[in-house]
Design a protein around this motif. Sequence first.
Motif, PDB file in Angstrom:
ATOM      1  N   LEU A   1       0.803  -1.225   0.000  1.00 24.05           N
ATOM      2  CA  LEU A   1       0.000   0.000   0.000  1.00 24.05           C
ATOM      3  C   LEU A   1       0.835   1.274   0.000  1.00 24.05           C
ATOM      4  O   LEU A   1       0.277   2.375  -0.111  1.00 24.05           O
ATOM      5  CB  LEU A   1      -0.944   0.004   1.208  1.00 24.05           C
ATOM      6  N   ALA A   2       2.147   1.155   0.126  1.00 27.04           N
ATOM      7  CA  ALA A   2       2.995   2.347   0.153  1.00 27.04           C
ATOM      8  C   ALA A   2       2.793   3.241  -1.072  1.00 27.04           C
ATOM      9  O   ALA A   2       2.673   4.465  -0.934  1.00 27.04           O
ATOM     10  CB  ALA A   2       4.459   1.952   0.304  1.00 27.04           C
ATOM     11  N   PRO A   3       2.709   2.689  -2.293  1.00 24.29           N
ATOM     12  CA  PRO A   3       2.499   3.567  -3.450  1.00 24.29           C
ATOM     13  C   PRO A   3       1.165   4.306  -3.419  1.00 24.29           C
ATOM     14  O   PRO A   3       1.014   5.342  -4.091  1.00 24.29           O
ATOM     15  CB  PRO A   3       2.556   2.590  -4.643  1.00 24.29           C
ATOM     16  N   ASP A   4       0.201   3.800  -2.640  1.00 28.65           N
ATOM     17  CA  ASP A   4      -1.096   4.464  -2.526  1.00 28.65           C
ATOM     18  C   ASP A   4      -1.113   5.528  -1.439  1.00 28.65           C
ATOM     19  O   ASP A   4      -2.146   6.166  -1.214  1.00 28.65           O
ATOM     20  CB  ASP A   4      -2.185   3.434  -2.219  1.00 28.65           C
ATOM     21  N   GLY A   5       0.011   5.688  -0.754  1.00 31.19           N
ATOM     22  CA  GLY A   5       0.059   6.703   0.299  1.00 31.19           C
ATOM     23  C   GLY A   5      -0.639   6.276   1.572  1.00 31.19           C
ATOM     24  O   GLY A   5      -1.048   7.121   2.374  1.00 31.19           O
ATOM     25  N   ILE A   6      -0.777   4.977   1.791  1.00 26.80           N
ATOM     26  CA  ILE A   6      -1.399   4.447   3.009  1.00 26.80           C
ATOM     27  C   ILE A   6      -0.332   3.722   3.812  1.00 26.80           C
ATOM     28  O   ILE A   6       0.344   2.829   3.290  1.00 26.80           O
ATOM     29  CB  ILE A   6      -2.562   3.498   2.671  1.00 26.80           C
ATOM     30  N   ARG A   7      -0.183   4.119   5.061  1.00 27.19           N
ATOM     31  CA  ARG A   7       0.835   3.520   5.920  1.00 27.19           C
ATOM     32  C   ARG A   7       0.231   2.389   6.760  1.00 27.19           C
ATOM     33  O   ARG A   7      -0.904   2.487   7.214  1.00 27.19           O
ATOM     34  CB  ARG A   7       1.449   4.577   6.844  1.00 27.19           C
ATOM     35  N   VAL A   8       1.017   1.337   6.970  1.00 30.92           N
ATOM     36  CA  VAL A   8       0.583   0.181   7.759  1.00 30.92           C
ATOM     37  C   VAL A   8       1.686  -0.159   8.754  1.00 30.92           C
ATOM     38  O   VAL A   8       2.825  -0.433   8.359  1.00 30.92           O
ATOM     39  CB  VAL A   8       0.283  -1.046   6.876  1.00 30.92           C
ATOM     40  N   ASN A   9       1.347  -0.138  10.029  1.00 33.31           N
ATOM     41  CA  ASN A   9       2.306  -0.443  11.086  1.00 33.31           C
ATOM     42  C   ASN A   9       1.626  -1.272  12.163  1.00 33.31           C
ATOM     43  O   ASN A   9       0.414  -1.517  12.112  1.00 33.31           O
ATOM     44  CB  ASN A   9       2.849   0.861  11.700  1.00 33.31           C
ATOM     45  N   ALA A  10       2.395  -1.693  13.141  1.00 30.59           N
ATOM     46  CA  ALA A  10       1.841  -2.441  14.268  1.00 30.59           C
ATOM     47  C   ALA A  10       2.530  -2.015  15.550  1.00 30.59           C
ATOM     48  O   ALA A  10       3.659  -1.510  15.541  1.00 30.59           O
ATOM     49  CB  ALA A  10       2.000  -3.947  14.053  1.00 30.59           C
ATOM     50  N   VAL A  11       1.835  -2.233  16.640  1.00 27.52           N
ATOM     51  CA  VAL A  11       2.406  -2.069  17.977  1.00 27.52           C
ATOM     52  C   VAL A  11       2.494  -3.456  18.602  1.00 27.52           C
ATOM     53  O   VAL A  11       1.535  -4.236  18.532  1.00 27.52           O
ATOM     54  CB  VAL A  11       1.545  -1.145  18.854  1.00 27.52           C
ATOM     55  N   ALA A  12       3.640  -3.769  19.182  1.00 31.95           N
ATOM     56  CA  ALA A  12       3.840  -5.063  19.833  1.00 31.95           C
ATOM     57  C   ALA A  12       4.030  -4.841  21.326  1.00 31.95           C
ATOM     58  O   ALA A  12       5.153  -4.625  21.794  1.00 31.95           O
ATOM     59  CB  ALA A  12       5.043  -5.788  19.243  1.00 31.95           C
ATOM     60  N   PRO A  13       2.945  -4.871  22.093  1.00 35.74           N
ATOM     61  CA  PRO A  13       3.080  -4.685  23.542  1.00 35.74           C
ATOM     62  C   PRO A  13       3.704  -5.897  24.209  1.00 35.74           C
ATOM     63  O   PRO A  13       3.605  -7.032  23.729  1.00 35.74           O
ATOM     64  CB  PRO A  13       1.627  -4.503  24.014  1.00 35.74           C
ATOM     65  N   GLY A  14       4.318  -5.652  25.353  1.00 39.39           N
ATOM     66  CA  GLY A  14       4.682  -6.721  26.271  1.00 39.39           C
ATOM     67  C   GLY A  14       3.488  -7.010  27.160  1.00 39.39           C
ATOM     68  O   GLY A  14       2.335  -6.825  26.749  1.00 39.39           O
ATOM     69  N   PRO A  15       3.705  -7.430  28.386  1.00 38.42           N
ATOM     70  CA  PRO A  15       2.586  -7.692  29.294  1.00 38.42           C
ATOM     71  C   PRO A  15       1.864  -6.398  29.650  1.00 38.42           C
ATOM     72  O   PRO A  15       2.495  -5.420  30.068  1.00 38.42           O
ATOM     73  CB  PRO A  15       3.269  -8.311  30.525  1.00 38.42           C
ATOM     74  N   VAL A  16       0.546  -6.384  29.468  1.00 32.70           N
ATOM     75  CA  VAL A  16      -0.264  -5.198  29.760  1.00 32.70           C
ATOM     76  C   VAL A  16      -1.410  -5.605  30.680  1.00 32.70           C
ATOM     77  O   VAL A  16      -2.066  -6.629  30.450  1.00 32.70           O
ATOM     78  CB  VAL A  16      -0.813  -4.556  28.470  1.00 32.70           C
ATOM     79  N   TRP A  17      -1.679  -4.800  31.674  1.00 37.24           N
ATOM     80  CA  TRP A  17      -2.674  -5.103  32.705  1.00 37.24           C
ATOM     81  C   TRP A  17      -4.075  -4.747  32.189  1.00 37.24           C
ATOM     82  O   TRP A  17      -4.519  -3.620  32.294  1.00 37.24           O
ATOM     83  CB  TRP A  17      -2.342  -4.333  33.976  1.00 37.24           C
ATOM     84  N   THR A  18      -4.752  -5.728  31.604  1.00 41.31           N
ATOM     85  CA  THR A  18      -6.085  -5.551  31.031  1.00 41.31           C
ATOM     86  C   THR A  18      -7.001  -6.661  31.532  1.00 41.31           C
ATOM     87  O   THR A  18      -6.534  -7.670  32.065  1.00 41.31           O
ATOM     88  CB  THR A  18      -6.034  -5.600  29.493  1.00 41.31           C
ATOM     89  N   PRO A  19      -8.312  -6.537  31.337  1.00 43.13           N
ATOM     90  CA  PRO A  19      -9.229  -7.594  31.782  1.00 43.13           C
ATOM     91  C   PRO A  19      -8.958  -8.960  31.163  1.00 43.13           C
ATOM     92  O   PRO A  19      -9.358  -9.981  31.718  1.00 43.13           O
ATOM     93  CB  PRO A  19     -10.599  -7.058  31.354  1.00 43.13           C
ATOM     94  N   LEU A  20      -8.291  -8.985  30.027  1.00 37.79           N
ATOM     95  CA  LEU A  20      -7.968 -10.260  29.403  1.00 37.79           C
ATOM     96  C   LEU A  20      -7.074 -11.116  30.301  1.00 37.79           C
ATOM     97  O   LEU A  20      -7.099 -12.347  30.226  1.00 37.79           O
ATOM     98  CB  LEU A  20      -7.271 -10.011  28.059  1.00 37.79           C
ATOM     99  N   ILE A  21      -6.307 -10.479  31.172  1.00 39.49           N
ATOM    100  CA  ILE A  21      -5.335 -11.208  31.988  1.00 39.49           C
ATOM    101  C   ILE A  21      -6.016 -12.054  33.077  1.00 39.49           C
ATOM    102  O   ILE A  21      -5.833 -13.282  33.100  1.00 39.49           O
ATOM    103  CB  ILE A  21      -4.295 -10.239  32.576  1.00 39.49           C
ATOM    104  N   PRO A  22      -6.817 -11.469  33.972  1.00 40.13           N
ATOM    105  CA  PRO A  22      -7.478 -12.323  34.960  1.00 40.13           C
ATOM    106  C   PRO A  22      -8.512 -13.258  34.357  1.00 40.13           C
ATOM    107  O   PRO A  22      -8.903 -14.244  34.979  1.00 40.13           O
ATOM    108  CB  PRO A  22      -8.133 -11.323  35.923  1.00 40.13           C
ATOM    109  N   ALA A  23      -8.955 -12.972  33.124  1.00 41.51           N
ATOM    110  CA  ALA A  23      -9.954 -13.820  32.481  1.00 41.51           C
ATOM    111  C   ALA A  23      -9.360 -14.999  31.729  1.00 41.51           C
ATOM    112  O   ALA A  23     -10.091 -15.946  31.409  1.00 41.51           O
ATOM    113  CB  ALA A  23     -10.806 -12.984  31.523  1.00 41.51           C
TER     114      ALA A  23
END
Length: 308
Positions: free
Chosen positions: A234-256
Motif C-alpha cells: 500500500l505504500a504507493p497508494d500513500g497508506i501507511r501500515v504499522n503495528a504495535v507489539a506490547p509486552g505484558p499489559v494489565w487488562t481484563p484479558l489477563i485475569p480472564a
Amino acid sequence: MADGKEGTESRERPEGPANVENPVTRYPRPEFPAQDQEPPGWTGPMDPPPDHGEESYRGSGLLEGHKALLTGGDSGIGRAVALAFAREGADVMFTFLPEEEKEAEETARLVTDAGRTAVPLACDVREEEQCQLLVQRAVREFGRIDILVNNAAYQMSQPDGIRAITTEQFDRVVRTNLYAMFWLCKMALPHIPQGGVIINSASVQAYRPSPHLLDYAMTKGAIVTFTQGLAQMLAPDGIRVNAVAPGPVWTPLIPATLPDTTTFGKQAPLGRPAQPAEMAPAYVFLASPQASYVTAEIVNATGGTPLP
C-alpha cells in the motif's frame, strides 16, 4: 563497591523534571492479589485498577478531524487508544462484544467527554458478514476511514500446551486475531484516503512465544508478517501500515485467561506490566502525520524485553 563494580542501587542520580517519573515505580508492581474472572473479563473488579489515561493523557490536536475505526475498544488497550484518539481530535467508532456493553459505555463516555463523536457497535469480528456491516456503518457515519486499528484479540492459556488446545479454541483465536484483521483491511481499503493509516496490535509473543499461549503467539507472529507485507503493497497508494507489539499489559484479558496473575509482568526488565495508558501514545504517533515516513514498522513496547 568492594568488587569495583558500580551498582545502580548505590549510584547517586540527579533529580529529573517534576513531571517525569521513574518507569520502574510509576505503576503498581507484582505481586498482585490473586484474581480470577470469566472471559471476556471486566475492568471494575481488577486490583489494581487499570489506568487508561483518564487523568493523565493530554491531547495536542495531532488527529484533529480524523475518523477512526477501532476493534476491541471497550476496555484495556482499546479503551486507552479510543480515549487518546478523541483527546487528539478524532471521532471514534469502536467494537465490543454484546456482553461487554457496560464496558463500552464507559469508553463512549470518555470519547464524548473529550468533545468527539463516539459510535460504539456490538460486533463479533469472527464473522465476515459482521465485519462487512461494520465497515459499511463506519462509512455511513463518517464518510471515510482515516485510521483503522485492528486491536480485538482473544487468548486462553493452556498450561498443557498443544495437547489441551481444542479445535474450537484454535478456531476462535485465529478468527478473532487474523481473519478479522484480513477482512477489515480488505473491506476498509476502498474507504481509506491517501494519508490514511492501518495499525495492527501484535505482541511480544510474536517473537518470544510462551508455550501456554501457543495458538495466540502464532497469530501475533502472523500479524507482524501481514503488517510488513501489506505496508509494502500500500505504500504507493500513500497508506501507511504499522503495528504495535506490547509486552505484558494489565487488562481484563489477563485475569480472564491466565491461571495466575499474582506475578504478571514481573519477568519484564522494568519488573511490572504496562498499563493501557502506556500503550496509547504509540498508536497516536503511528496514526499521526508526524509518522509520515514510518510504515512497515513494528513499535515494540515491551518494558525492556529485547526483540529482534
